[in-house]
Design a protein around this motif. Sequence first.
Motif, short mmCIF file in Angstrom:
data_model
loop_
_atom_site.label_atom_id
_atom_site.label_comp_id
_atom_site.label_asym_id
_atom_site.label_seq_id
_atom_site.Cartn_x
_atom_site.Cartn_y
_atom_site.Cartn_z
N UNK A 120 0.69 -1.29 -0.21
CA UNK A 120 -0.01 0.02 0.04
C UNK A 120 0.89 1.10 0.02
N UNK A 121 1.83 1.39 0.89
CA UNK A 121 2.63 2.70 0.86
C UNK A 121 3.42 2.85 -0.67
N UNK A 122 3.93 1.81 -1.10
CA UNK A 122 4.70 2.09 -2.31
C UNK A 122 3.75 2.40 -3.53
N UNK A 123 2.68 1.47 -3.43
CA UNK A 123 1.59 2.24 -4.44
C UNK A 123 1.21 3.48 -4.15
N UNK A 124 0.84 3.68 -3.25
CA UNK A 124 0.18 5.14 -2.82
C UNK A 124 1.15 6.34 -3.16
N UNK A 125 2.83 6.02 -2.82
CA UNK A 125 3.32 7.03 -3.00
C UNK A 125 3.90 7.19 -4.41
N UNK A 126 4.03 6.27 -5.19
CA UNK A 126 4.76 6.33 -6.45
C UNK A 126 3.35 6.38 -7.43
N UNK A 127 2.32 6.06 -7.31
CA UNK A 127 1.22 6.18 -8.31
C UNK A 127 -0.12 6.69 -7.90
N UNK A 128 -0.82 6.49 -6.67
CA UNK A 128 -1.96 7.10 -6.45
C UNK A 128 -1.76 8.46 -5.93
N UNK A 129 -0.97 8.98 -5.25
CA UNK A 129 -0.83 10.24 -4.75
C UNK A 129 0.47 11.17 -4.89
N UNK A 130 0.94 10.16 -6.02
CA UNK A 130 2.26 10.99 -6.63
C UNK A 130 1.94 12.59 -7.21
#
Length: 134
Positions: A120-130
């Motif tokens: 979740x952190x990796x996906x949120x940081x680099x894709x969702x909320x980038x």
Amino acid sequence: MNENLHTFRKEKQAVWRFAIVGAGNTAIDFVVFFVLAALSVPAAAAQIASYGAGMANSYIWNRRWTFEVKRKANIGEFLRFLAVNGLSLGASLAVLLAAERLAPLWLAKMAATMAGMAVNFIGSRVWVFAETGK
């Protein structure tokens, strides 16, 4: 150099905020999960329901506070959030189902939670909320 230090501090802050929000999400998740487990709901179904409860809390707090997104929310962002959380749910469910055969349910749930949080952190940081436009 000063910009690198600022970026490092901002990332460190995001990690800590994500952890705090994650603790709240986890509390919600655990309460719902173990209430459902006490009601004899199968572990996989309880995991899906409890994860969904924590996920709703996660979107609001991570968007506003952790990653400090300034742009208006849009459907694309929300769909990316759902996709990342689907992957996170899948990872946590796979770990839970594997680990519950080898360990007590509480320990299996802890391992599942850690796996889900990493995805979740990796996906949120680099894709969702980038940040866009850089």
